[in-house]
Structures are given as structure tokens and as C-alpha cells.
Design a protein around this motif. Structure first.
Motif, PDB file in Angstrom:
ATOM      1  N   GLU A  19      58.300 -81.752  41.015  1.00 62.35           N
ATOM      2  CA  GLU A  19      58.445 -82.609  42.187  1.00 62.35           C
ATOM      3  C   GLU A  19      57.516 -82.091  43.277  1.00 62.35           C
ATOM      4  N   VAL A  20      56.832 -83.004  43.941  1.00 60.51           N
ATOM      5  CA  VAL A  20      55.924 -82.649  45.032  1.00 60.51           C
ATOM      6  C   VAL A  20      56.248 -83.521  46.237  1.00 60.51           C
ATOM      7  N   GLU A  21      55.689 -83.126  47.372  1.00 64.00           N
ATOM      8  CA  GLU A  21      55.763 -83.944  48.583  1.00 64.00           C
ATOM      9  C   GLU A  21      54.394 -84.546  48.853  1.00 64.00           C
ATOM     10  N   LEU A  22      54.365 -85.854  49.058  1.00 61.54           N
ATOM     11  CA  LEU A  22      53.127 -86.575  49.335  1.00 61.54           C
ATOM     12  C   LEU A  22      53.144 -87.042  50.785  1.00 61.54           C
ATOM     13  N   ASP A  23      52.041 -86.834  51.488  1.00 61.06           N
ATOM     14  CA  ASP A  23      51.948 -87.250  52.884  1.00 61.06           C
ATOM     15  C   ASP A  23      52.147 -88.753  53.039  1.00 61.06           C
ATOM     16  N   GLU A  24      52.603 -89.135  54.210  1.00 62.93           N
ATOM     17  CA  GLU A  24      52.543 -90.535  54.610  1.00 62.93           C
ATOM     18  C   GLU A  24      51.067 -90.932  54.757  1.00 62.93           C
ATOM     19  N   PRO A  25      50.724 -92.188  54.492  1.00 62.79           N
ATOM     20  CA  PRO A  25      49.314 -92.575  54.617  1.00 62.79           C
ATOM     21  C   PRO A  25      48.810 -92.467  56.052  1.00 62.79           C
ATOM     22  N   ARG A  26      47.632 -91.866  56.197  1.00 62.12           N
ATOM     23  CA  ARG A  26      46.959 -91.847  57.484  1.00 62.12           C
ATOM     24  C   ARG A  26      46.370 -93.234  57.763  1.00 62.12           C
ATOM     25  N   ALA A  27      45.693 -93.366  58.887  1.00 63.23           N
ATOM     26  CA  ALA A  27      45.192 -94.680  59.305  1.00 63.23           C
ATOM     27  C   ALA A  27      44.285 -95.321  58.261  1.00 63.23           C
ATOM     28  N   ASP A  28      43.509 -94.488  57.542  1.00 62.86           N
ATOM     29  CA  ASP A  28      42.551 -95.037  56.573  1.00 62.86           C
ATOM     30  C   ASP A  28      43.046 -94.951  55.135  1.00 62.86           C
ATOM     31  N   GLU A  29      44.331 -94.650  54.924  1.00 59.09           N
ATOM     32  CA  GLU A  29      44.835 -94.405  53.582  1.00 59.09           C
ATOM     33  C   GLU A  29      45.777 -95.508  53.108  1.00 59.09           C
ATOM     34  N   ILE A  30      45.900 -95.577  51.786  1.00 64.91           N
ATOM     35  CA  ILE A  30      46.675 -96.623  51.119  1.00 64.91           C
ATOM     36  C   ILE A  30      47.626 -95.948  50.143  1.00 64.91           C
ATOM     37  N   LEU A  31      48.924 -96.186  50.288  1.00 60.17           N
ATOM     38  CA  LEU A  31      49.905 -95.622  49.378  1.00 60.17           C
ATOM     39  C   LEU A  31      50.105 -96.585  48.213  1.00 60.17           C
ATOM     40  N   VAL A  32      49.904 -96.071  46.992  1.00 59.09           N
ATOM     41  CA  VAL A  32      49.975 -96.890  45.786  1.00 59.09           C
ATOM     42  C   VAL A  32      51.057 -96.339  44.863  1.00 59.09           C
ATOM     43  N   GLY A 136      39.618 -89.398  45.276  1.00 58.43           N
ATOM     44  CA  GLY A 136      40.275 -90.216  46.281  1.00 58.43           C
ATOM     45  C   GLY A 136      41.586 -90.805  45.830  1.00 58.43           C
ATOM     46  N   GLN A 137      42.286 -90.135  44.881  1.00 56.75           N
ATOM     47  CA  GLN A 137      43.564 -90.681  44.426  1.00 56.75           C
ATOM     48  C   GLN A 137      44.552 -89.631  43.909  1.00 56.75           C
ATOM     49  N   SER A 138      44.162 -88.743  43.002  1.00 52.62           N
ATOM     50  CA  SER A 138      45.122 -87.816  42.378  1.00 52.62           C
ATOM     51  C   SER A 138      46.309 -88.594  41.808  1.00 52.62           C
ATOM     52  N   SER A 139      46.024 -89.385  40.790  1.00 46.24           N
ATOM     53  CA  SER A 139      47.002 -90.363  40.299  1.00 46.24           C
ATOM     54  C   SER A 139      47.803 -89.908  39.089  1.00 46.24           C
ATOM     55  N   PHE A 140      47.776 -88.617  38.733  1.00 41.78           N
ATOM     56  CA  PHE A 140      48.723 -88.094  37.741  1.00 41.78           C
ATOM     57  C   PHE A 140      50.065 -87.878  38.429  1.00 41.78           C
ATOM     58  N   ALA A 141      50.575 -88.931  39.016  1.00 43.67           N
ATOM     59  CA  ALA A 141      51.791 -88.838  39.814  1.00 43.67           C
ATOM     60  C   ALA A 141      52.403 -90.229  39.910  1.00 43.67           C
ATOM     61  N   GLU A 142      53.633 -90.265  40.401  1.00 41.21           N
ATOM     62  CA  GLU A 142      54.294 -91.554  40.570  1.00 41.21           C
ATOM     63  C   GLU A 142      53.688 -92.363  41.710  1.00 41.21           C
ATOM     64  N   TYR A 143      53.157 -91.659  42.709  1.00 40.11           N
ATOM     65  CA  TYR A 143      52.528 -92.314  43.853  1.00 40.11           C
ATOM     66  C   TYR A 143      51.231 -91.580  44.175  1.00 40.11           C
ATOM     67  N   ALA A 144      50.284 -92.303  44.769  1.00 43.96           N
ATOM     68  CA  ALA A 144      49.003 -91.698  45.130  1.00 43.96           C
ATOM     69  C   ALA A 144      48.507 -92.316  46.427  1.00 43.96           C
ATOM     70  N   LEU A 145      47.693 -91.550  47.150  1.00 42.24           N
ATOM     71  CA  LEU A 145      47.007 -92.050  48.334  1.00 42.24           C
ATOM     72  C   LEU A 145      45.567 -92.363  47.978  1.00 42.24           C
ATOM     73  N   ALA A 146      45.122 -93.565  48.346  1.00 40.20           N
ATOM     74  CA  ALA A 146      43.762 -93.994  48.043  1.00 40.20           C
ATOM     75  C   ALA A 146      43.125 -94.546  49.323  1.00 40.20           C
ATOM     76  N   TYR A 147      41.920 -95.128  49.164  1.00 42.44           N
ATOM     77  CA  TYR A 147      41.121 -95.550  50.307  1.00 42.44           C
ATOM     78  C   TYR A 147      40.476 -96.905  50.025  1.00 42.44           C
ATOM     79  N   GLU A 148      40.022 -97.569  51.073  1.00 43.02           N
ATOM     80  CA  GLU A 148      39.422 -98.888  50.871  1.00 43.02           C
ATOM     81  C   GLU A 148      38.228 -98.846  49.929  1.00 43.02           C
ATOM     82  N   SER A 149      37.455 -97.763  49.958  1.00 46.59           N
ATOM     83  CA  SER A 149      36.256 -97.716  49.123  1.00 46.59           C
ATOM     84  C   SER A 149      36.569 -97.560  47.643  1.00 46.59           C
ATOM     85  N   ASN A 150      37.786 -97.110  47.298  1.00 50.19           N
ATOM     86  CA  ASN A 150      38.062 -96.893  45.873  1.00 50.19           C
ATOM     87  C   ASN A 150      39.268 -97.680  45.359  1.00 50.19           C
TER      88      ASN A 150
END
Length: 375
Positions: A19-32, A136-150
Motif C-alpha cells: 500500500e502506498v500514498e499517492l498525492d492529490e493532483p496538482r494544478a497540471d496533473e490528472i488522477l487516473v 509521467g504516470q507510474s501506472s503499476f498501481a491502482e491509481y496514477a497521476l498523469a499530464y495533458e501531454s501524455n
């Protein structure tokens, strides 16, 4: 928020599950919310620190899922949108302006540093920051933070969401290498070395391009058979055979285009010996072992050969991924035939099966809500 993730640790061959803790999305981030993530060779060489991401780390760079939340500056997607995740680019350098974002001048820092550009990390394990933001994702997880460019918004809901992830790297690398980088014209001849997911995507790309002859070199008989079903006209077993001689038995003048997915020096030599005059050779694989290529300068010059390094199939994901989906829906690009799905928690079994040739492309499915905690 809290979620489960596969953790790569230094000097440990297998991924952990924590189990890990994932940040809330910053202004330029997208929670997926990740629906599926492809397993790629690049993840494994990062786990082994050939790509010095830092350890421990959450890797994964072929994610797909549904947008949960967006930062205040995000306008490209919104909650509920289906997205495929790809590599990150700056959007401002000369390569990005030329619609060649895979050659972004900031590619390394944005994709392989293990942190945001400001040095912060988006994931914590046992309260301590760990490497994140991989591609820009680290998606070996249940949730990931991404960006508009990716993120690529997928409006078509006919393709299973969990299968979209591999389009973001391995599949677009193989298909794009043939369709964009080499741009093989109709009627040309193509040699593909390696029958994994990247190589078989290249075979399908060659079929889409209507290449006249497509030769695949692959030691696994089942993969050779599949290549023939997907559009290859010939298949060569490299074990115990002179590959260049076998190619010239088929095409005495050699092949117009060659695409190597193995990164092996012996493969490079065979490819160069198989090329026709003015032939083009594209290579894509990054390896931890010695990959030195030796050229006979006189032969190279007299034959007018072209050797090209390729990243991400020279793809602009916002353009190319929808194009591949259209080919898939039309029956011209059945990449789903390469896929075997596994629970994300079984990532180590998926790696073992992929290495042993028991599957071609593993796609890992998070088991949301079972054994995981969410805030």
C-alpha cells in the motif's frame, strides 16, 4: 489517497506488493483510475537500474483507465473520460513543435528521473517518498497521476479500456517504426527481427502498409506461426540458421527495410548483411548488455545503407493511437491477439511467463477494492 502498487526495490529481482500514498493532483496533473497496464521491457531495465530511476520505485508506463480528478489548469480531459497513457513531453521544444514529441529535448527528465521536474515525488511508501512519475504516470498501481501531454482521450468505447495501455508504448513503437519512422511503401520488403509484442506490432504495421514481402525472424515456433497469421509472408528460425543467407534465399537482392527489436549485436550483423542496396535499418530496443554495432565503412557507403534509431515509433500519441484504434476496429490491426491478462498483484508471474515465451504481451489488471484501502 491510499492505493496498492507494485514496488521495485534495489537488488530484489521480484516486485513487491504494498500500500502506498499517492498525492492529490496538482494544478497540471490528472488522477487516473488504472484499468490495465502493459508490461514492457523498459519497466524491467528500469527495475534493474539500467535506467537509473532510483529505488524503491513505482514503475509502469503503458497504463489506461478513467479520469477521476483533474487539476485546476487541466482542460484536455475531465472526470469520467477514458484515456490511454503514453510518454510525457514538454510541448515547447523544437521536436515537440515538429510533432515529434518522442524526441523531446526534455524526454529524460520528464520520463525517467523518478520525480517531477521540481524534484518532488508523488508517491510515499511507509511515509517516505519513493521514485514515481515514471513516463509521467507510474501506472503499476491502482491509481496514477498523469499530464495533458501524455494522456490520449479515447472517445470510442468499443475497445476494452484495459487493452488500450500497450498502445502507449510497445505497440505504437512497433507499428510506428514501420508506418511512421521507416514509412515502408506499398510493395516494399520488410524484415522484422524479434517476434515479441513490438516485433509483431511491426508485422501488423507492415501489413497495414501493404508491404509485398514481410519476413520475421523469431526462435519461438508459436510466435512464428502467429506472425504468419498476422501478415508475415515468411518466418525464419534463427537457431542454427544463417539468417542473412535465409533472407537472401527469399529475396536475392536483399530487403528494402529492416526493423530490429532485439538490441543484439549478432542480430545487427545479420540485418546489415540482409539489406538491399539503399536499404533502411531501424532499431528500437534499449538493452543493459553491450550493444556495440560494428560497420564495414566501405560496404556501408557503397551500398548507401541508412541506419536509424527509433524512439516510440516516432509517434505523436494524440494522432497515432486513434489511428491504430481505427485500424483495430477495421480488423487490420488485431493487436489484442498478443495480449494475456494477469492480476496486477501477479506481476512477477507475468514477467516469468513473458520471458519464457508463454505469453507475448502481458497486461496487468488492478483488482480495485480487494485487499486495497482507499481514502
Amino acid at each position: 489517497m491510499k492505493c496498492k502498487a507494485a514496488i521495485a526495490r534495489e537488488d530484489v529481482a521480484e516486485f513487491g506488493w504494498s500500500e502506498v500514498e499517492l498525492d492529490e493532483p496538482r494544478a497540471d496533473e490528472i488522477l487516473v483510475r488504472i484499468a490495465g497496464v502493459g508490461l514492457c521491457h523498459t519497466d524491467l531495465i528500469a527495475r534493474d537500474q539500467f535506467i537509473p530511476v532510483g529505488s524503491p520505485a513505482v514503475l509502469g508506463h503503458e497504463g489506461a483507465g478513467e479520469v477521476v480528478k483533474v487539476g485546476s489548469a487541466v482542460t484536455k480531459v475531465g472526470p469520467g473520460d477514458r484515456v490511454a497513457l503514453s510518454f510525457r513531453s514538454c510541448g515547447a521544444c523544437r521536436s515537440c513543435a515538429d510533432h515529434m514529441p518522442s524526441y523531446c529535448q526534455h524526454f529524460g527528465g520528464l520520463n525517467m528521473s523518478g520525480a517531477r521536474p521540481d524534484g518532488s515525488k508523488a508517491v510515499r511508501l511507509d511515509g517516505q517518498p519513493i521514485s514515481s512519475n515514471f513516463f509521467g504516470q507510474s501506472s503499476f498501481a491502482e491509481y496514477a497521476l498523469a499530464y495533458e501531454s501524455n494522456v490520449v482521450r479515447i472517445d470510442d468505447d468499443e475497445v476494452p479500456l484495459e487493452l488500450l495501455g500497450p498502445l502507449g508504448c510497445g505497440i505504437q513503437t512497433g507499428a510506428g517504426g514501420v508506418m511512421r519512422s521507416l514509412a515502408c511503401p506499398a510493395g516494399s520488403s520488410l524484415l522484422v527481427v524479434g517476434g515479441g509484442s513490438v516485433g509483431l506490432a511491426a508485422v501488423m504495421g507492415g501489413a497495414v502498409q501493404r508491404c509485398g514481402t514481410i519476413i520475421v525472424v523469431e526462435p519461438h515456433a508459436a510466435r512464428r506461426d502467429l506472425a504468419l497469421e498476422l501478415g508475415a509472408t515468411h518466418a525464419i528460425d534463427p537457431i542454427g540458421n544463417d539468417v542473412a543467407a535465409a533472407v537472401r534465399d527469399i529475396l536475392p537482392d536483399g530487403v528494402d527495410y529492416a526493423f530490429d527489436t532485439t538490441g543484439r549485436p549478432d542480430s545487427f550483423a545479420a540485418v546489415l548483411a540482409s539489406l538491399a542496396v539503399r536499404g533502411h535499418f531501424g532499431m528500437v530496443s534499449a538493452q543493459a548488455a553491450d550493444t556495440t554495432i560494428t560497420l564495414d565503412v566501405n560496404s556501408f557507403i557503397l551500398a548507401g545503407h541508412h541506419v536509424q534509431g527509433i524512439i516510440e515509433g516516432d509517434s505523436d500519441p494524440d494522432v497515432f493511437i486513434p489511428e491504430l484504434i481505427a485500424h483495430y476496429k477495421a480488423g487490420r490491426f488485431p493487436y489484442d491477439r498478443l495480449v494475456t491478462t494477469y492480476p496486477l498483484a501477479d506481476i512477477n508471474r507475468a514477467i516469468e511467463d513473458q520471458h519464457a515465451g508463454r505469453c507475448i504481451k502481458a497486461v496487468l489488471i488492478p483488482d480495485h477494492g480487494k485487499g486495497a484501502a482507499h481514502d
